[in-house]
Design a protein around this motif. Structure first.
Motif, PDB file in Angstrom:
ATOM      1  N   GLU A 328      77.053  30.287  21.051  1.00  0.00           N
ATOM      2  CA  GLU A 328      75.594  30.369  21.116  1.00  0.00           C
ATOM      3  C   GLU A 328      74.929  29.117  20.569  1.00  0.00           C
ATOM      4  OE1 GLU A 328      74.457  33.839  18.980  1.00  0.00           O
ATOM      5  OE2 GLU A 328      75.482  35.230  20.341  1.00  0.00           O
ATOM      6  N   TRP A 329      75.704  28.243  19.937  1.00  0.00           N
ATOM      7  CA  TRP A 329      75.200  27.053  19.252  1.00  0.00           C
ATOM      8  C   TRP A 329      74.089  27.417  18.263  1.00  0.00           C
ATOM      9  CZ3 TRP A 329      78.136  23.211  18.560  1.00  0.00           C
ATOM     10  CH2 TRP A 329      79.042  22.815  19.543  1.00  0.00           C
ATOM     11  N   THR A 330      74.499  28.217  17.291  1.00  0.00           N
ATOM     12  CA  THR A 330      73.649  28.549  16.157  1.00  0.00           C
ATOM     13  C   THR A 330      74.370  28.129  14.887  1.00  0.00           C
ATOM     14  OG1 THR A 330      74.548  30.807  16.055  1.00  0.00           O
ATOM     15  CG2 THR A 330      72.492  30.474  17.302  1.00  0.00           C
ATOM     16  N   LEU A 331      73.591  27.776  13.878  1.00  0.00           N
ATOM     17  CA  LEU A 331      74.139  27.316  12.609  1.00  0.00           C
ATOM     18  C   LEU A 331      73.702  28.273  11.511  1.00  0.00           C
ATOM     19  CD1 LEU A 331      75.621  25.043  11.006  1.00  0.00           C
ATOM     20  CD2 LEU A 331      73.369  23.965  10.722  1.00  0.00           C
ATOM     21  N   LEU A 332      74.666  28.934  10.901  1.00  0.00           N
ATOM     22  CA  LEU A 332      74.398  29.876   9.820  1.00  0.00           C
ATOM     23  C   LEU A 332      74.599  29.177   8.483  1.00  0.00           C
ATOM     24  CD1 LEU A 332      74.014  32.738   8.552  1.00  0.00           C
ATOM     25  CD2 LEU A 332      76.478  33.069   8.867  1.00  0.00           C
ATOM     26  N   ARG A 333      73.577  29.285   7.621  1.00  0.00           N
ATOM     27  CA  ARG A 333      73.727  28.831   6.237  1.00  0.00           C
ATOM     28  C   ARG A 333      73.535  30.026   5.318  1.00  0.00           C
ATOM     29  NH1 ARG A 333      69.784  25.638   2.125  1.00  0.00           N
ATOM     30  NH2 ARG A 333      68.565  27.475   2.666  1.00  0.00           N
ATOM     31  N   GLU A 334      74.533  30.287   4.493  1.00  0.00           N
ATOM     32  CA  GLU A 334      74.443  31.307   3.452  1.00  0.00           C
ATOM     33  C   GLU A 334      74.475  30.589   2.098  1.00  0.00           C
ATOM     34  OE1 GLU A 334      76.993  34.945   5.127  1.00  0.00           O
ATOM     35  OE2 GLU A 334      78.017  33.013   5.305  1.00  0.00           O
ATOM     36  N   TYR A 335      73.674  31.066   1.170  1.00  0.00           N
ATOM     37  CA  TYR A 335      73.644  30.390  -0.127  1.00  0.00           C
ATOM     38  C   TYR A 335      73.676  31.389  -1.270  1.00  0.00           C
ATOM     39  CZ  TYR A 335      68.603  31.396   0.166  1.00  0.00           C
ATOM     40  OH  TYR A 335      67.395  32.019   0.306  1.00  0.00           O
ATOM     41  N   LYS A 336      74.171  30.895  -2.384  1.00  0.00           N
ATOM     42  CA  LYS A 336      74.276  31.690  -3.603  1.00  0.00           C
ATOM     43  C   LYS A 336      73.997  30.742  -4.761  1.00  0.00           C
ATOM     44  CE  LYS A 336      77.521  34.750  -6.051  1.00  0.00           C
ATOM     45  NZ  LYS A 336      78.878  35.350  -5.988  1.00  0.00           N
TER      46      LYS A 336
END
Length: 379
Positions: A328-336
């Motif tokens: 899908e050409w999506t960029l996921l950023r998860e942060y903590k």
């Protein structure tokens, strides 16, 4: 109170407050992030000639001269959305031609009777649109079909120009309703739980953190955003829909933020921070790959604001995980994030960016919201 700020090394005593306290309930609860001093129950309809336009962030402004019932020329200005999101919606500065006739409807400002919140506009050629109207947009770059899924070293291709999906009001004139993804507003998408911008956790403040959060002033020019200054690597990633750029090499990942043109370097060939590195608002970032996920640990921050009403001290540590969906050409950023001086648990969140419709460009920012329009040169 000043003692508290001196303990954190802060220069100014007040900070930006952006309401996040209800966002952990999920993106379906999103509302407009502030109508400021505009009274949405007090409508105004204007017909006049354009004198100029400020196509800037965080809000663009159009200026016009309106003839009243006595033939007197009255100068007006009307607030629009940020130039970045206007451009992503197909708007341009060239729409507002000096001397052209323009019709505007909107809401009055409670402080300045000659300032309005633009809800809809009609141009001299007869074309009209609403505040959240989407004009013709074509992809100018980032064609997903031409992108390599992996680089020559086998790592996933994170490089490119990325932006969150536009968030628009359910009611296109922006006078009521929720903020929802553009695809939802157009009836072709759905809100994905916990994968939207501005989803962030509650935190349990320490006594110091609580006092600092109470000291935040949403309209103070001491606040970073109100001064058009970088806030944090968390806040500026997707707030107001900027277009960010990622440049990827074997030993570095470079992130260029659309907000204020700030650049971060993620060092992939280091395990420790070099000696005598000066703290900054972006900190110092070390990265490594865990499978196809880029894990980034950032420390060495200057004290300031992390996001919303959450301050940060020099003890802040942020861990980010970047992963790309190459179908899908999506960029996921998860942060903590953790900061034991400010809160006792973790500050967590995530957001998804897509390939941007337009190329990366540094946002021009001048906040005119609180400028004294009555005393300035209105032409």
């Amino acid at each position: 109170m000043m003692v508290l700020f001196l303990r954190l090394g802060l220069v100014t005593p007040r900070f930006l407050l952006v309401i996040f306290t209800f966002l952990a309930m999920g993106p379906q609860t999103f509302a407009h992030h502030g109508f400021g001093t505009f009274d949405l129950n007090s409508t105004v309809n204007l017909t006049g000639k354009i004198t100029k336009v400020d196509f800037i962030n965080p809000h663009a402004w159009v200026y016009l001269e309106v003839e009243d019932e006595n033939g007197k020329i009255i100068p007006w200005r009307c607030e629009m959305r940020a130039a970045t999101v206007l451009k992503r919606s197909g708007w341009s500065k060239s729409l507002f031609v000096k001397g052209d006739s323009i019709n505007i409807s909107g809401a009055r400002d409670t402080r300045d009777p000659q300032t309005c919140y633009l809800s809809s506009v009609q141009f001299s050629n007869g074309n009209s649109t609403d505040r959240y109207g989407q004009l013709n947009i074509t992809m100018t770059q980032n064609n997903a079909f031409e992108r390599q899924k992996r680089l020559s070293n086998g790592k996933p291709n994170l490089a490119g120009d990325w932006a969150q999906e536009q968030y628009v009001m359910e009611e296109a004139n922006g006078l009521s309703g929720r903020l929802v993804p553009l695809s939802v507003a157009q009836g072709i998408g759905e809100i994905k739980e916990n994968k939207s911008p501005w989803v962030a956790s509650h935190v349990n403040f320490t006594s110091l953190g609580l006092e600092l959060s109470k000291a935040n002033n949403p309209r103070s020019f001491d606040a970073p955003r109100m001064r058009c200054e970088f806030t944090s690597i968390i806040f500026d990633w997707d707030f107001d829909g900027p277009i960010n750029q990622i440049v990827q090499t074997e030993h570095r990942v470079i992130i260029r933020y659309g907000r204020h043109g700030v650049t971060r370097i993620i060092h992939l060939d280091q395990t420790d921070i070099p000696m005598n590195i000066e703290p900054t608002r972006t900190g110092y970032s070390l990265g490594h790959w865990e499978g196809d996920t880029l894990v980034v640990n950032s420390t060495n921050f200057l004290p300031g604001i992390l996001s919303g009403n959450v301050a940060n001290s020099s003890a802040l540590e942020v861990i980010e995980r970047f992963s790309v969906n190459t179908n899908e050409w999506t960029l996921l950023r998860e942060y903590k994030a953790k900061d034991p001086e400010i809160y006792s648990d973790f500050y967590t969140g995530s957001s998804i960016l897509k390939l941007a419709e337009l190329p990366y460009e540094v946002d021009e920012c001048t906040d005119l919201t609180n400028e004294d329009f009555s005393n300035q040169d209105r032409n």
